[in-house]
Each structure stands twice: as structure tokens, then as C-alpha cells.
Motif scaffolding. Structure first.
Motif, PDB file in Angstrom:
ATOM      1  N   ARG A   1       0.834  -1.197   0.000  1.00 40.74           N
ATOM      2  CA  ARG A   1       0.000   0.000   0.000  1.00 40.74           C
ATOM      3  C   ARG A   1       0.870   1.249   0.000  1.00 40.74           C
ATOM      4  N   ARG A   2       0.359   2.281  -0.647  1.00 43.60           N
ATOM      5  CA  ARG A   2       1.038   3.581  -0.637  1.00 43.60           C
ATOM      6  C   ARG A   2       0.044   4.649  -0.197  1.00 43.60           C
ATOM      7  N   LEU A   3       0.569   5.739   0.325  1.00 42.39           N
ATOM      8  CA  LEU A   3      -0.255   6.874   0.730  1.00 42.39           C
ATOM      9  C   LEU A   3       0.204   8.116  -0.027  1.00 42.39           C
ATOM     10  N   GLN A   4      -0.753   8.995  -0.313  1.00 41.47           N
ATOM     11  CA  GLN A   4      -0.448  10.322  -0.820  1.00 41.47           C
ATOM     12  C   GLN A   4      -0.695  11.333   0.294  1.00 41.47           C
ATOM     13  N   VAL A   5       0.132  12.347   0.324  1.00 42.01           N
ATOM     14  CA  VAL A   5      -0.085  13.458   1.246  1.00 42.01           C
ATOM     15  C   VAL A   5      -0.177  14.730   0.417  1.00 42.01           C
ATOM     16  N   MET A   6      -1.294  15.456   0.569  1.00 43.76           N
ATOM     17  CA  MET A   6      -1.505  16.687  -0.169  1.00 43.76           C
ATOM     18  C   MET A   6      -1.773  17.813   0.812  1.00 43.76           C
ATOM     19  N   THR A   7      -1.507  19.037   0.386  1.00 43.44           N
ATOM     20  CA  THR A   7      -1.775  20.189   1.241  1.00 43.44           C
ATOM     21  C   THR A   7      -2.357  21.320   0.415  1.00 43.44           C
ATOM     22  N   ASN A   8      -3.222  22.096   1.044  1.00 43.70           N
ATOM     23  CA  ASN A   8      -3.745  23.303   0.399  1.00 43.70           C
ATOM     24  C   ASN A   8      -3.115  24.549   1.019  1.00 43.70           C
ATOM     25  N   GLY A   9      -2.036  24.347   1.743  1.00 40.45           N
ATOM     26  CA  GLY A   9      -1.350  25.449   2.406  1.00 40.45           C
ATOM     27  C   GLY A   9      -1.643  25.523   3.888  1.00 40.45           C
ATOM     28  N   GLY A  10      -2.745  24.913   4.326  1.00 39.26           N
ATOM     29  CA  GLY A  10      -3.094  24.901   5.739  1.00 39.26           C
ATOM     30  C   GLY A  10      -3.392  23.512   6.241  1.00 39.26           C
ATOM     31  N   ASP A  11      -4.180  22.773   5.477  1.00 39.56           N
ATOM     32  CA  ASP A  11      -4.561  21.413   5.862  1.00 39.56           C
ATOM     33  C   ASP A  11      -3.722  20.397   5.112  1.00 39.56           C
ATOM     34  N   LEU A  12      -3.431  19.296   5.794  1.00 38.25           N
ATOM     35  CA  LEU A  12      -2.818  18.137   5.147  1.00 38.25           C
ATOM     36  C   LEU A  12      -3.902  17.117   4.879  1.00 38.25           C
ATOM     37  N   ARG A  13      -3.881  16.504   3.708  1.00 37.30           N
ATOM     38  CA  ARG A  13      -4.814  15.449   3.365  1.00 37.30           C
ATOM     39  C   ARG A  13      -4.040  14.169   3.088  1.00 37.30           C
ATOM     40  N   ILE A  14      -4.426  13.102   3.784  1.00 33.97           N
ATOM     41  CA  ILE A  14      -3.835  11.793   3.532  1.00 33.97           C
ATOM     42  C   ILE A  14      -4.815  11.028   2.659  1.00 33.97           C
ATOM     43  N   ILE A  15      -4.342  10.558   1.519  1.00 33.68           N
ATOM     44  CA  ILE A  15      -5.172   9.784   0.600  1.00 33.68           C
ATOM     45  C   ILE A  15      -4.589   8.385   0.505  1.00 33.68           C
ATOM     46  N   GLY A  16      -5.446   7.395   0.637  1.00 31.55           N
ATOM     47  CA  GLY A  16      -5.001   6.015   0.579  1.00 31.55           C
ATOM     48  C   GLY A  16      -5.527   5.241   1.771  1.00 31.55           C
ATOM     49  N   ILE A  17      -4.972   4.063   1.973  1.00 27.86           N
ATOM     50  CA  ILE A  17      -5.424   3.183   3.039  1.00 27.86           C
ATOM     51  C   ILE A  17      -4.238   2.913   3.965  1.00 27.86           C
ATOM     52  N   PRO A  18      -4.185   3.573   5.114  1.00 24.78           N
ATOM     53  CA  PRO A  18      -3.052   3.365   6.024  1.00 24.78           C
ATOM     54  C   PRO A  18      -3.151   2.037   6.760  1.00 24.78           C
ATOM     55  N   HIS A  19      -2.016   1.563   7.215  1.00 29.86           N
ATOM     56  CA  HIS A  19      -2.024   0.435   8.142  1.00 29.86           C
ATOM     57  C   HIS A  19      -2.590   0.904   9.481  1.00 29.86           C
ATOM     58  N   ARG A  20      -2.954  -0.031  10.302  1.00 28.87           N
ATOM     59  CA  ARG A  20      -3.722   0.255  11.513  1.00 28.87           C
ATOM     60  C   ARG A  20      -3.072   1.291  12.413  1.00 28.87           C
ATOM     61  N   THR A  21      -1.749   1.259  12.552  1.00 28.13           N
ATOM     62  CA  THR A  21      -1.075   2.161  13.493  1.00 28.13           C
ATOM     63  C   THR A  21      -0.390   3.345  12.818  1.00 28.13           C
ATOM     64  N   ASP A  22      -0.498   3.455  11.489  1.00 27.65           N
ATOM     65  CA  ASP A  22       0.247   4.491  10.770  1.00 27.65           C
ATOM     66  C   ASP A  22      -0.100   5.895  11.234  1.00 27.65           C
ATOM     67  N   LEU A  23      -1.382   6.192  11.376  1.00 29.97           N
ATOM     68  CA  LEU A  23      -1.792   7.564  11.657  1.00 29.97           C
ATOM     69  C   LEU A  23      -1.338   8.022  13.038  1.00 29.97           C
ATOM     70  N   ALA A  24      -1.474   7.146  14.028  1.00 30.67           N
ATOM     71  CA  ALA A  24      -1.037   7.508  15.381  1.00 30.67           C
ATOM     72  C   ALA A  24       0.481   7.700  15.422  1.00 30.67           C
ATOM     73  N   ARG A  25       1.218   6.833  14.733  1.00 29.99           N
ATOM     74  CA  ARG A  25       2.683   6.960  14.731  1.00 29.99           C
ATOM     75  C   ARG A  25       3.117   8.227  14.019  1.00 29.99           C
ATOM     76  N   TRP A  26       2.422   8.562  12.928  1.00 28.41           N
ATOM     77  CA  TRP A  26       2.761   9.765  12.167  1.00 28.41           C
ATOM     78  C   TRP A  26       2.508  11.002  13.011  1.00 28.41           C
ATOM     79  N   ARG A  27       1.387  11.020  13.728  1.00 25.97           N
ATOM     80  CA  ARG A  27       1.088  12.184  14.570  1.00 25.97           C
ATOM     81  C   ARG A  27       2.127  12.330  15.676  1.00 25.97           C
ATOM     82  N   THR A  28       2.478  11.218  16.335  1.00 26.62           N
ATOM     83  CA  THR A  28       3.463  11.267  17.418  1.00 26.62           C
ATOM     84  C   THR A  28       4.804  11.779  16.910  1.00 26.62           C
ATOM     85  N   ALA A  29       5.222  11.276  15.754  1.00 22.06           N
ATOM     86  CA  ALA A  29       6.518  11.679  15.206  1.00 22.06           C
ATOM     87  C   ALA A  29       6.516  13.147  14.789  1.00 22.06           C
ATOM     88  N   SER A  30       5.424  13.601  14.174  1.00 21.85           N
ATOM     89  CA  SER A  30       5.385  14.985  13.711  1.00 21.85           C
ATOM     90  C   SER A  30       5.305  15.957  14.884  1.00 21.85           C
TER      91      SER A  30
END
Length: 218
Positions: free
Chosen positions: A175-204
Motif C-alpha cells: 500500500r502507498r499513501l499520498q499526502v496533499m496540502t492546500n497550504g493549511g490542511d494536510l490530506r492523507i489519501i489512501g489506506i493506512p495500516h492500523r497504526t500508521d496515523l497515530a505513529r505519524w502524529r506522534t513523530a510529527s
């Protein structure tokens, strides 16, 4: 004019189906699958309703290649009439060389419910393939095109079988994810693995990025 509640439109999308695609996210879903990454699409919001023709005009004006259109949500089949009208308009679109663009729809309904529901038939008749079934977080194992491995990828036409049959899915790889931005919001497109979003938030956040809200906790 037929109205359809829309959460967002995106182009190009390269992670939710074959090739380069347009993505249409429907607003409104009563299924409320635990762990859904798109909780912002659940609430019914009349203020998001647009004419189906407006969406078709957006598609026609896209500047680049277009191999297909992916419709997700929200739950597309909870607006079956407008969905069918949208798919009918999309089915008449062809590329410059006359090739069909495939129509792929994601649904939280199990395939037997879609297959046997009379209200769903006009829209299903226009789909090349559907990904059907509720999201189950503990079964998010990385299956191609499926949020969880209980879901089914069901090709419905020869083009659907060519692009989404078993042999085609075997070639999808990781699986792959796309990350897009409109200058303020980030949009994740795709199907993340179960823990991807929490890990990404913690790291960022560890890197100093401030989060004001997320679609999966909306």
C-alpha cells in the motif's frame, strides 16, 4: 437538478485504484465503523450538497491523464439515486483515444447486502468494481485496496476484472499513501495500516508540528 452531498474532490489520486484517478468523497455515513480514518465524512451535512452536474463539470475540466474515478466516503450507497446519476454521467466519459475510464466505488456495506438491495442496483450496474464490507481495525493487514481483509474487491465488468481481478490485485504490491496540502490542511489519501496515523502524529508532534484536528477523531 439532483443534489449529492460531497466531502471533497481530489485530482490526481494514484493510490486508490488503477493509474491516475479522480477521487470523489461522499458526505454522510451511518455505519460508523470503529477506527475509520474518515470520521469527518459521517455527519449528514446539507450544506455540502452540490449538483451532480457540477461534479461532472469538474471531472471534464481536469487537465491531465485520467484512467478512472474512485468514489468513497462516507457511504456512497446511502445516496443511491444521486450516486447512480453521477456514475451514469461518469460512464459516458472517455479519454482522448476513446478508452473507457473505470469506475471504482468503496462501500462499507457487505457485498451480499449491496448485491441484493433493490435500491443499489442502478448504481451497481454502472460500477466496474466495488470494494465492499465494513472496516474492521484488527483485520487491517495490508491487503491491496482493502482497509481490512474481511472486505471484498468485486469486479463487475470486463474492465473491472482486468484492473481489479485477483491477478491484477496480486501486482499491486505494498500500500502507498499520498499526502496533499492546500497550504493549511494536510490530506492523507489512501489506506493506512492500523497504526500508521497515530505513529505519524506522534513523530510529527515530536518535530514541533502542531495538530489542531484530525479526520479520524472528528
Amino acid at each position: 437538478m439532483t443534489k449529492l452531498a460531497i466531502n471533497r474532490l481530489h485530482y490526481p489520486v494514484t493510490v486508490l485504484g488503477h493509474g491516475v484517478r479522480a477521487g470523489i468523497w461522499i458526505q454522510g455515513c451511518t455505519l460508523a465503523c470503529p477506527g475509520c480514518m474518515s470520521r469527518d465524512t459521517w455527519a449528514p451535512r446539507p450544506d455540502t450538497e452540490v449538483d451532480v452536474e457540477t461534479v461532472l463539470t469538474w471531472i471534464r475540466r481536469l487537465p491531465g491523464p485520467l484512467d478512472g474515478v474512485t468514489v468513497s466516503g462516507g457511504e456512497p450507497f446511502q445516496q443511491p439515486g444521486p450516486l447512480a446519476e453521477l456514475l451514469h454521467g461518469l460512464s459516458e466519459l472517455t479519454s482522448d483515444d476513446g478508452a473507457r475510464r473505470d469506475l471504482l466505488v468503496f462501500s462499507g456495506y457487505a457485498w451480499p447486502r449491496l448485491r441484493d438491495g433493490s435500491a443499489h442496483q442502478p448504481a451497481l450496474a454502472l460500477c466496474d468494481a466495488v470494494v465492499a464490507g465494513p472496516y474492521v481495525a484488527r483485520r487491517n493487514t495490508g491487503s491491496p485496496l482493502r482497509g481490512s481483509d474481511n472486505q471484498e474487491v468485486v469486479p463487475l465488468t470486463p474492465l473491472g476484472r482486468e484492473r481489479y481481478g485477483a491477478e491484477a490485485l496480486a501486482r499491486y504490491g505494498e500500500r502507498r499513501l499520498q499526502v496533499m496540502t492546500n497550504g493549511g490542511d494536510l490530506r492523507i489519501i489512501g489506506i493506512p495500516h492500523r497504526t500508521d496515523l497515530a505513529r505519524w502524529r506522534t513523530a510529527s508532534e515530536a518535530g514541533g508540528v502542531t495538530w489542531e484536528g484530525t479526520t479520524w477523531t472528528a
